[in-house]
Write an enzyme that holds these catalytic residues in place. Structure first.
Site, mmCIF file in Angstrom:
data_model
loop_
_atom_site.group_PDB
_atom_site.id
_atom_site.type_symbol
_atom_site.label_atom_id
_atom_site.label_comp_id
_atom_site.label_asym_id
_atom_site.label_seq_id
_atom_site.Cartn_x
_atom_site.Cartn_y
_atom_site.Cartn_z
ATOM 1 N N SER A 130 -16.646 8.111 23.376
ATOM 2 C CA SER A 130 -16.900 8.786 24.660
ATOM 3 C C SER A 130 -15.583 9.354 25.164
ATOM 4 O O SER A 130 -14.509 8.900 24.736
ATOM 5 C CB SER A 130 -17.441 7.766 25.667
ATOM 6 N N TYR A 143 -17.333 -0.532 29.785
ATOM 7 C CA TYR A 143 -17.708 0.616 28.953
ATOM 8 C C TYR A 143 -16.461 1.292 28.373
ATOM 9 O O TYR A 143 -16.394 1.555 27.162
ATOM 10 C CB TYR A 143 -18.521 1.604 29.800
HETATM 11 P P1 NAD Z 1 -29.460 6.392 25.898
HETATM 12 O O1 NAD Z 1 -29.188 5.624 27.142
HETATM 13 O O2 NAD Z 1 -30.340 7.604 25.971
HETATM 14 O O3 NAD Z 1 -29.964 5.323 24.850
HETATM 15 C C1 NAD Z 1 -30.305 5.689 23.580
HETATM 16 C C2 NAD Z 1 -31.087 4.563 22.958
HETATM 17 O O4 NAD Z 1 -30.314 3.375 22.793
HETATM 18 C C3 NAD Z 1 -32.315 4.108 23.760
HETATM 19 O O5 NAD Z 1 -33.485 4.484 23.044
HETATM 20 C C4 NAD Z 1 -32.166 2.598 23.845
HETATM 21 O O6 NAD Z 1 -33.399 1.903 23.707
HETATM 22 C C5 NAD Z 1 -31.233 2.315 22.678
HETATM 23 N N1 NAD Z 1 -30.560 1.021 22.734
HETATM 24 C C6 NAD Z 1 -30.036 0.409 23.817
HETATM 25 N N2 NAD Z 1 -29.515 -0.774 23.472
HETATM 26 C C7 NAD Z 1 -29.707 -0.915 22.134
HETATM 27 C C8 NAD Z 1 -29.388 -1.934 21.204
HETATM 28 N N3 NAD Z 1 -28.789 -3.066 21.591
HETATM 29 N N4 NAD Z 1 -29.717 -1.757 19.900
HETATM 30 C C9 NAD Z 1 -30.352 -0.619 19.508
HETATM 31 N N5 NAD Z 1 -30.677 0.375 20.348
HETATM 32 C C10 NAD Z 1 -30.366 0.230 21.644
HETATM 33 O O7 NAD Z 1 -28.066 6.781 25.287
HETATM 34 P P2 NAD Z 1 -27.427 8.184 24.842
HETATM 35 O O8 NAD Z 1 -27.049 8.943 26.051
HETATM 36 O O9 NAD Z 1 -28.229 8.820 23.798
HETATM 37 O O10 NAD Z 1 -26.062 7.601 24.235
HETATM 38 C C11 NAD Z 1 -25.872 7.340 22.863
HETATM 39 C C12 NAD Z 1 -24.420 6.995 22.656
HETATM 40 O O11 NAD Z 1 -23.589 8.029 23.176
HETATM 41 C C13 NAD Z 1 -23.981 5.714 23.382
HETATM 42 O O12 NAD Z 1 -23.054 5.013 22.581
HETATM 43 C C14 NAD Z 1 -23.294 6.236 24.621
HETATM 44 O O13 NAD Z 1 -22.364 5.332 25.143
HETATM 45 C C15 NAD Z 1 -22.643 7.482 24.074
HETATM 46 N N6 NAD Z 1 -22.294 8.487 25.085
HETATM 47 C C16 NAD Z 1 -23.277 9.033 25.871
HETATM 48 C C17 NAD Z 1 -22.914 9.987 26.810
HETATM 49 C C18 NAD Z 1 -23.946 10.629 27.721
HETATM 50 O O14 NAD Z 1 -23.556 11.383 28.625
HETATM 51 N N7 NAD Z 1 -25.242 10.389 27.521
HETATM 52 C C19 NAD Z 1 -21.571 10.371 26.946
HETATM 53 C C20 NAD Z 1 -20.631 9.789 26.129
HETATM 54 C C21 NAD Z 1 -20.995 8.843 25.187
#
Ligand code: NAD
Length: 251
Positions: A130, A143
């Site tokens: 991130s 985080y």
């Molecule tokens: P999201 O919140 O949409 O979650 C995606 C999926 O993760 C969900 O379907 C949830 O059920 C699943 N999940 C949660 N805990 C889990 C576990 N213990 N084991 C398996 N699956 C699990 O997340 P996203 O926005 O798609 O983020 C994906 C990755 O990208 C994460 O690592 C997040 O930190 C990172 N990220 C996201 C953003 C953003 O703006 N969305 C920005 C930077 C980094």
């Protein structure tokens, strides 16, 4: 057929990765903890109800993958947002829960992928960090710490596994349009006594391109990093964020 495993693949960035890897010709396997979302995924995917922080379940998952011939690309993508709170107000239990999934899940994914990739003499590990893993993130201590940890782990994997033909890289998404960021915006608006739109504008104005990004932008980078076009790219931290110039802008 090449095979890709994507953790947290039933929604958000992981779901976009599933589609992008399938379009690139991969047999797609995903894990998630949301069973309803898993059931709604394309029938062409192998969907596994596995929590990335559960060692026994992760071991079983990789045993299944080994039985079908191993894995070419692994996207260690699962991560949870954790609490939005001043550091002195973060509960120990909330700290541990965030670190367990966001850093521990990447560790377990790499731990079980490594032997399969070593046996094949090839493989690509792509971890989702991130912008919080590059700059830090006020009021998001667990985080940000986990996302910095993920980069340290990726650098270590690149060094340790490079001699076996295995590459490791990290993608740092900026703020991605979608439900996860909506939750973050609402919580941050409450914590800072601002409106959701003010917080949104603050995030977008902290980038050179004045933008959020789309899940597809991250997915395309993951497919590139897994491809032969990136065959000599390893140990790198690649931001897909419209260029963050100020990680904590004041709108
Ligand atoms: P999201 O919140 O949409 O979650 C995606 C999926 O993760 C969900 O379907 C949830 O059920 C699943 N999940 C949660 N805990 C889990 C576990 N213990 N084991 C398996 N699956 C699990 O997340 P996203 O926005 O798609 O983020 C994906 C990755 O990208 C994460 O690592 C997040 O930190 C990172 N990220 C996201 C953003 C953003 O703006 N969305 C920005 C930077 C980094």
């Amino acid at each position: 057929m090449k095979r890709a495993l994507i953790t947290a693949g039933a929604s958000g960035i992981g779901y976009a990765m599933g589609h992008a890897f399938e379009a690139a010709g991969y047999d797609v396997w995903i894990t998630d903890v949301d069973r309803a979302a898993l059931e709604a995924c394309p029938s062409t995917w192998t969907c596994c109800a596995v929590d990335v922080s559960n060692e026994a379940d992760m071991r079983r998952l990789f045993d299944e993958i080994a039985a079908v011939g191993g894995v070419d690309a692994v996207c260690a993508n699962a991560g949870v947002a954790g609490p939005t709170a001043a550091v002195e107000d973060v509960d120990w239990a909330d700290w541990q829960a965030c670190i367990n999934v966001t850093l521990g899940g990447v560790f377990l994914t790499a731990k079980f992928a490594a032997p399969l990739m070593k046996a094949a003499g090839a493989g690509a590990i792509i971890v989702t960090s991130s912008t919080a893993g590059v700059f830090g993130y006020p009021n998001r201590a667990p985080y940000a710490a986990a996302k910095w940890g993920v980069i340290g782990l990726m650098k270590t994997l690149a060094m340790e596994l490079g001699p076996y033909g295995i590459r490791a890289n990290a993608i740092c998404p900026g703020a991605v349009e979608g439900p996860r960021m909506e939750g973050v915006l609402e919580r941050e608006a409450q914590a800072k006594n601002m409106t959701r739109d003010e917080v949104y504008k603050g995030y977008a104005s902290g980038t050179s391109m004045r933008t959020f990004v789309e899940a597809r932008d991250i997915a395309d980078m993951a497919v590139f990093l897994a491809s032969t076009a990136a065959g000599r790219v390893s140990g790198q931290v690649i931001s897909v964020d419209g260029h963050t110039e100020n990680p904590d802008p004041k709108p």
